[in-house]
Design an enzyme around this catalytic site. Sequence first.
Site, PDB file in Angstrom:
ATOM      1  CD  GLU A 173      -3.247   0.241   2.154  1.00 19.88           C
ATOM      2  OE1 GLU A 173      -2.951   0.511   3.329  1.00 19.88           O
ATOM      3  OE2 GLU A 173      -4.321  -0.311   1.839  1.00 19.88           O
ATOM      4  CE  LYS A 217     -12.415   2.273   1.513  1.00 17.05           C
ATOM      5  NZ  LYS A 217     -11.984   3.222   2.562  1.00 17.05           N
ATOM      6  CG  HIS A 251       7.448 -29.856  -0.084  1.00 18.32           C
ATOM      7  ND1 HIS A 251       7.773 -31.155  -0.396  1.00 18.32           N
ATOM      8  CD2 HIS A 251       8.426 -29.424   0.750  1.00 18.32           C
ATOM      9  CE1 HIS A 251       8.871 -31.502   0.234  1.00 18.32           C
ATOM     10  NE2 HIS A 251       9.295 -30.473   0.944  1.00 18.32           N
TER      11      HIS A 251
END
Lengths: 446, 446
Positions: A286, A421, A307
Amino acid sequence: MAIKLNERYLKNFVGTHELCGMSGAVQTAHEQLTAKSGMGSDFLGWVDLPETYDKAEFARIKKAAAKITADSEVLIVIGIGGSYLGARAVIEALKSSLYNSLKKPTPDIYFAGNSISPTYLNEIISLVDSRDFSVNVISKSGTTTEPALAFRVFRDMLVEKYGEDGAKARIYATTDAARGTLKELADKMQYETFTIADDVGGRFSVLSAVGLLPIACAGCDIDALMQGAGDAMREYSVPDLDKNPCYRYAALRNILYRKGKRAEMLVAYENSFAMMSEWYKQLFGESEGKDKKGLLPVSAVFSTDLHSLGQYVQDGAPLLFETVIDVKTPQKDFFLKECPENSDGLNFLSNRNMSEVNRKAFEGTVLAHVEGGVPNIILEMPELNEYELGYLIYFFEKACAISGYILGVNPFDQPGVESYKKNMFALLGKPGFEAERAALEKLLNE
Amino acid sequence: MAIKLNERYLKNFVGTHELCGMSGAVQTAHEQLTAKSGMGSDFLGWVDLPETYDKAEFARIKKAAAKITADSEVLIVIGIGGSYLGARAVIEALKSSLYNSLKKPTPDIYFAGNSISPTYLNEIISLVDSRDFSVNVISKSGTTTEPALAFRVFRDMLVEKYGEDGAKARIYATTDAARGTLKELADKMQYETFTIADDVGGRFSVLSAVGLLPIACAGCDIDALMQGAGDAMREYSVPDLDKNPCYRYAALRNILYRKGKRAEMLVAYENSFAMMSEWYKQLFGESEGKDKKGLLPVSAVFSTDLHSLGQYVQDGAPLLFETVIDVKTPQKDFFLKECPENSDGLNFLSNRNMSEVNRKAFEGTVLAHVEGGVPNIILEMPELNEYELGYLIYFFEKACAISGYILGVNPFDQPGVESYKKNMFALLGKPGFEAERAALEKLLNE
């Protein structure tokens, strides 16, 4: 008693002169930070927080944690982003990734209001409906969709269970000091409140009340956490690259980025560190991911992910460098006994501690990855306790700020988070977004 | 009743003619897979597994799951990589990321032997020492370090608790059909055994006994899981890009890769999908990440990670495209009541289901990210149940194989995973690695 930066596994990738070449940029970044003259300088409250934090509030946090521990089997922490990740990360790192399953003298801690999943919300409700619980709601404004919706639900549950007055005594609001809907409500209802400072952004807030109250409820020593951060603050206050491993780390990752590495993988050898890596991903992603720039932050827990992602790291596209957390002494060790029949052929591992096997896995992996062309930065820590973790948190916070300034971005804003938003509000019919709504629905249906 | 590939949000990024340009490569990949003429063709047992699987063993799996459910409060699943991720992913996706915390008629399930952390091992021990438990050990050879060490510990605990005979009846070994140390031990001790086929690699093994026994123990309907996979197998058997969304997805991600996208982010809007994303990361990362090629697989859960990684996706370096799992109907919904005082201003969300808000968050995010220059591939699923998840698993497996062949790699090997193991064994003093040990120690100390 400090983070040690081990650069041994960089020598094939970064020349000494390259660090010299960064010293000017680092010096400039340091001055911007110190003089508060750089971008986003309204958000530098975290820099001296380990020294200037509100001591009276800190005492209230410990008192509230004691009360919650005494009267609650569960604490629900409601928050998203920086109001969620830091506390969860520290609790898991210090206590366990299985904290809620283990026997302990402290309450279970569940995190809500960090998604819009109705399935998950129903599950958390089912986990508390027959148990005594309290709520710590963490939101600066009180209007962020995810936590606000969750708070409506759990507040109602508390009122139903304990009555209006009983509920008041079980709600702890961490919010703005003076304004916002949560602050207003808290004042009206007389909730105990803690402060989200104006100059400490969410991703830099774990060492404020935002993180400290849940962390204290889990039984962690928050004095030691702050002491570690404070010692880090003092150590990392000099601009000289030879004396400041935090700045050196910032410089090295920028050198690797400029040489074409596009992603930094934070690696740990303990499952309990996985959420700290998520915290790191928010902090760096961010702060740096803007203006079409920035290292992509990714993470892995080894040997587990050797793995799964190990093949890619070893021999996939050469995008990555690794930053490895090397904890010298594990929280708990395990002695490997000999097995008389030795049917699995592993007796060569017997009669020593499992931590030694984990260490050799680490050494073997670093050597393999370096041979595969992957630069490795090693951050050595003596152990994973409150003091050292506080130290590491501050290390990453300051490295992130310096790194962002070197990159030429504002490390303290997040304009891109608003885009979704705004669209979401419009699509949901929030008053005032009518024009946007029509345009977006056209896009969705064309 | 199937995965729908929604390409609406690719139109600014991939032209129709580009897909035409891939049809030859896809056709070739399809023929390599069908004729077993491509690289790694000894490992194609997964292709028709949903039809050819051993029905008698399948019935034994269900019987074993019923016995474990009846006599055990906890099942410990010991395995690493493909012997760990698939089962955990399916259980969390279908039941919950909080499966162990929730009330349920089935045993708690803890995964061990997937790391060398002594702290974690001690925790799992503390979780079972006062409870009835069984063990499912999953290892083809029986000599892989992590699971073998864990198996030593839990086998000893079982013997101590239930005696040698009692322990035998609580150990289920999923291993090679004929050879290997675990198979030998299982035969000698008369453990119930299940088979890891020679031609099904670890990351393609979730729909074999490897995944199915733990999944059945969690109370999931493994018949429906296989039926979904079987239907997917039949749907995705045609090479024509217009009729095969699985191949189309493989082609699209290769187009984006060739245009400079370097990482694929798998996105879901349910926390419970996080481990499925880890499974996807192994599947694609280990299959494609070789010869210095391959998309870096990363993942996120939104809206949670919109508040951490969202900024990077929206406006960071343009490395990424997103593949979004769009589940149309949630497992559980939640009705949002109106709040009379409306102090948080969110009453515009009231009187509807929370899933609708989550859907608008998804739509708003896709539009925002596309506007930010991030291609979005949408995989639509009607719901997250056994049938649909089986369908999705097969979708990804086949897309991965085709994608790997298009990329020009062997999608079925993992030579890079051996590098760290070799080094680790040498550093730990395994007999036969003496020369390597000296060379490595020199590297560590120079």
